[in-house]
Design an enzyme around this catalytic site. Structure first.
Site, PDB file in Angstrom:
ATOM      1  CD  GLU A   1      -5.454   8.135  -1.472  1.00 59.22           C
ATOM      2  OE1 GLU A   1      -6.502   8.977  -0.601  1.00 59.22           O
ATOM      3  OE2 GLU A   1      -5.046   7.947  -2.045  1.00 59.22           O
TER       4      GLU A   1
ATOM      5  CG  ASP B   1       0.130  -1.476  -3.272  1.00 59.97           C
ATOM      6  OD1 ASP B   1       0.020  -0.735  -2.828  1.00 59.97           O
ATOM      7  OD2 ASP B   1       1.451  -1.681  -2.865  1.00 59.97           O
TER       8      ASP B   1
END
Length: 351
Positions: free
Chosen positions: A241, A214
């Site tokens: 992503e 994260d």
């Protein structure tokens, strides 16, 4: 007869005096201007709302100074001048209630110079006429909707922002892309799109954990967002992503230059990767496309497909690179590959 007239005049004076006192004590912020737009009443609630004392504005045309830093009409001024056509010039939300003496309504952010903070005010202004139909005053009332407006804005932001990165979310991206596509059709100027993918991100998560993953995504998002520098540029988290950057009125070459800046900036962060099969640091693959839509292009599918194909090529060619859709075949030829798998039949997989 004279006695009756005096009695009637006294009754009117008492009524007027009572009306003024009543208005002064209203809990609703209220002020009144005369036909020459001079303030005749500025009640106590208005003093509290604006921080401006009645003595500062009574008998003047300076009531605008309570709400704005530069001179402009208040809603009461537009009613006094009967100028409904100027409402859109000065108010984000407005309604003209006809030319039958009902006045105007509006909502607006006001800078409130005396308070040093902005307020979002709901405003109503209505005229008062005498029996002959002549304008004798305009009454403006104000309601502070700042808390409600900020809550509304916060909810709207939640609906359009990605919770992890703070970038625009996929829904916001889709809406903006369609809007800019339509505009590009009209202006016949190019619309560029970047797909930005973090290389070997699954391996990164496996190696460092999801919390570090994260943090990595937030760092990459910050770099992408810093390159959305013009008013209509939009950086978004496209999914997982993968990030997307909409760049209106930009050629493929210029968009590739932006993409290369992003790739280099992420390398400069030197985020440790080190998983087996990946490099020492986190890198990006970027696919770039730019297109001037024609009349037959009903939706931006061609642009999306081209950027997607370019990103697929960047992955297949070894990652950590920028590939432009206009040069995909040349890139593959330069690496000794003769053919390009057809997107859709062999979909790319983020990794």
């Amino acid at each position: 007869m004279a006695k009756l007239i005096r009695s009637s005049a006294k009754t009117v004076d008492v009524a007027d005096s009572y009306a003024v006192r009543l208005m002064q004590h209203l809990v609703v912020p209220t002020f009144v201007i005369d036909p020459k737009r001079r303030v005749v009443i500025w009640n106590r609630a208005c003093e509290r709302l604006t921080g401006v004392a009645a003595a500062e504005v009574i008998g003047t045309n300076k009531h605008w100074q309570a709400f704005y830093e530069t001179r402009r009409p208040c809603l009461a001024d537009l009613v006094a001048q009967d100028r409904p056509e100027q409402l859109p010039e000065f108010y984000s939300e407005y309604a003209a209630r006809g030319h039958n003496g009902l006045g105007f309504s509006a909502e607006n952010w006001c800078v409130m110079p005396k308070l040093g903070s902005q307020l979002y005010l709901a405003i109503d202004a209505g005229p008062i006429h005498d029996e002959a139909g002549n304008l004798i005053a305009v009454v403006e009332t104000l309601r502070d909707l700042t808390d409600q407006k900020r809550a509304e804005m916060a909810l709207k932001e939640l609906a359009t922002k990605d919770g992890l990165t703070g970038l625009s979310n996929r829904r916001s991206f889709d809406q903006m892309l369609m809007s800019e596509w339509t505009r590009a059709q009209r202006t016949q100027k190019p619309l560029a799109l970047l797909f930005v993918d973090v290389d070997h991100f699954k391996l990164f998560n496996d190696e460092h954990g999801h919390q570090s993953g994260d943090e990595c995504l937030r760092a990459v998002a910050g770099v992408v967002n810093r390159h959305a520098v013009r008013p209509l540029d939009l950086a978004s988290r496209y999914g997982g992503e993968e990030f997307a950057l909409i760049l209106p009125e930009m050629s493929c070459d210029d968009a590739c230059a932006v993409a290369e800046e992003i790739r280099r900036a992420v390398m400069a962060l030197a985020i440790t990767h080190g998983a087996n099969g990946a490099g020492q640091h986190v890198t990006l693959s970027v696919g770039v496309a730019s297109h001037i839509p024609g009349e037959a292009d009903g939706a931006p599918d061609r642009l999306l497909g081209a950027a997607d194909q370019a990103l697929y090529a960047a992955k297949r060619l070894g990652r950590n690179r920028v590939v432009c859709s206009e040069r995909v075949l040349a890139e593959f030829a330069g690496h000794g590959r003769d053919s390009m798998p057809v997107p859709g039949l062999t979909p790319r997989k983020s990794a």
